[in-house]
Write an enzyme that holds these catalytic residues in place. Sequence first.
Site, PDB file in Angstrom:
ATOM      1  N   GLY A 154      -8.211  12.010  -1.407  1.00  0.00           N
ATOM      2  CA  GLY A 154      -8.648  11.249  -2.588  1.00  0.00           C
ATOM      3  C   GLY A 154      -9.854  10.380  -2.245  1.00  0.00           C
ATOM      4  O   GLY A 154     -10.849  10.333  -2.978  1.00  0.00           O
ATOM      5  N   HIS A 155      -9.762   9.684  -1.105  1.00  0.00           N
ATOM      6  CA  HIS A 155     -10.907   8.880  -0.652  1.00  0.00           C
ATOM      7  C   HIS A 155     -12.130   9.777  -0.415  1.00  0.00           C
ATOM      8  O   HIS A 155     -13.258   9.418  -0.756  1.00  0.00           O
ATOM      9  CB  HIS A 155     -10.578   8.167   0.658  1.00  0.00           C
ATOM     10  CG  HIS A 155      -9.467   7.154   0.576  1.00  0.00           C
ATOM     11  ND1 HIS A 155      -8.293   7.311   1.260  1.00  0.00           N
ATOM     12  CD2 HIS A 155      -9.361   5.990  -0.086  1.00  0.00           C
ATOM     13  CE1 HIS A 155      -7.499   6.269   1.033  1.00  0.00           C
ATOM     14  NE2 HIS A 155      -8.120   5.449   0.212  1.00  0.00           N
TER      15      HIS A 155
HETATM   16  P1  AMP Z   1      -7.197   2.324  -1.413  1.00  0.00           P
HETATM   17  O1  AMP Z   1      -7.650   2.625  -0.025  1.00  0.00           O
HETATM   18  O2  AMP Z   1      -5.818   2.830  -1.722  1.00  0.00           O
HETATM   19  O3  AMP Z   1      -7.401   0.887  -1.788  1.00  0.00           O
HETATM   20  O4  AMP Z   1      -8.123   3.157  -2.375  1.00  0.00           O
HETATM   21  C1  AMP Z   1      -9.526   3.113  -2.269  1.00  0.00           C
HETATM   22  C2  AMP Z   1     -10.123   3.877  -3.411  1.00  0.00           C
HETATM   23  O5  AMP Z   1      -9.642   5.221  -3.377  1.00  0.00           O
HETATM   24  C3  AMP Z   1      -9.735   3.317  -4.792  1.00  0.00           C
HETATM   25  O6  AMP Z   1     -10.852   3.386  -5.658  1.00  0.00           O
HETATM   26  C4  AMP Z   1      -8.647   4.257  -5.219  1.00  0.00           C
HETATM   27  O7  AMP Z   1      -8.517   4.352  -6.622  1.00  0.00           O
HETATM   28  C5  AMP Z   1      -9.131   5.564  -4.628  1.00  0.00           C
HETATM   29  N1  AMP Z   1      -8.015   6.506  -4.516  1.00  0.00           N
HETATM   30  C6  AMP Z   1      -6.818   6.303  -3.925  1.00  0.00           C
HETATM   31  N2  AMP Z   1      -6.024   7.388  -4.055  1.00  0.00           N
HETATM   32  C7  AMP Z   1      -6.731   8.304  -4.754  1.00  0.00           C
HETATM   33  C8  AMP Z   1      -6.472   9.619  -5.234  1.00  0.00           C
HETATM   34  N3  AMP Z   1      -5.301  10.236  -5.015  1.00  0.00           N
HETATM   35  N4  AMP Z   1      -7.436  10.245  -5.923  1.00  0.00           N
HETATM   36  C9  AMP Z   1      -8.634   9.656  -6.157  1.00  0.00           C
HETATM   37  N5  AMP Z   1      -8.948   8.408  -5.736  1.00  0.00           N
HETATM   38  C10 AMP Z   1      -8.015   7.742  -5.051  1.00  0.00           C
END
Ligand code: AMP
Length: 295
Positions: free
Chosen positions: A36-37
């Site tokens: 996702g990242h």
């Molecule tokens: P985090 O590291 O969880 O704070 O997420 C960092 C970024 O990655 C944020 O903008 C999240 O929305 C995005 N993100 C996390 N999981 C996913 C996913 N499964 N699909 C797309 N973007 C994601």
Amino acid sequence: MIELTDPAAMRAWSRARHDEGQSLAFVPTMGYLHAGHLRLIDRALELADGVAISIFVNPLQFAPTDDFARYPRAIERDREAAVGRGVDCLFAPDGAAMYPGDDPAIRVDPGILGAHLCGPHRPGHFMGVLTVVAKLFHIVEPDVAVFGRKDAQQARMVQQMVRDLNFATRVTVAPTVREHDGLALSSRNAYLNREERRAAVALSRGLDAAHRAFAAGERRAARLVTTVRETVETESLLRLQYVEAVDPQWLQPVETVGGETLLALAAFAGTTRLIDNIVLGDGTGADERLPANTV
Ligand code: AMP
């Protein structure tokens, strides 16, 4: 890839790039990078000449009972993933660099956008998120920043923050990336044991069921919410915290699904809190699924 930990050095690097006429896209993360990242990084690469990402597990957005201390961290693996993807700059400050002295006295309030969904269940969380994003935007000074729709409420708040507070950064939202069976990728999925992982797929199955009901003509929000609830409740290992249908602009509950509507939920699988959402009536296309053999 250059790696920086000092906010002043980060800003100097960004300004030097801009002085050379280069644009900069930015992806803020808490690390433990997954597909996702990487999807956000790919979008960032399309949007600007250079890409910076940050890895910072932000203490300000965790409640004392939350998982700050045990949040998964894997900086070496993340570094490799970022290099492999073509990231130009990794900004990985420590807590003292971001919050010298005490916690900040001044914080960014999400206002009405925090009134529903995760807001009431995580008091102070979004204030912590917006405050760190504001700080990161001032440090990195990106032209554009990419956020994931997986955290739809957060992305919407950041979009509004840049408008209301006149940030010079544009905000783009990229689709949710899912495992082959539908589970939305999350760093917190690492907490799930085998049984919880198996049960967790009922969250996206519930949203899918609601989507099918919507496609078949159901427009009553309460019915769509019940459809999600009934699917999730077939799994005894899951405990729903909320399911809500809200308008995607101000995140207020709707009774009838007219235009685009955000259908979002949070649930516990054991002690792990997971969130997921879909947009009903969304013309922009579906979420992305990884192939079955992806590790
Ligand atoms: P985090 O590291 O969880 O704070 O997420 C960092 C970024 O990655 C944020 O903008 C999240 O929305 C995005 N993100 C996390 N999981 C996913 C996913 N499964 N699909 C797309 N973007 C994601």
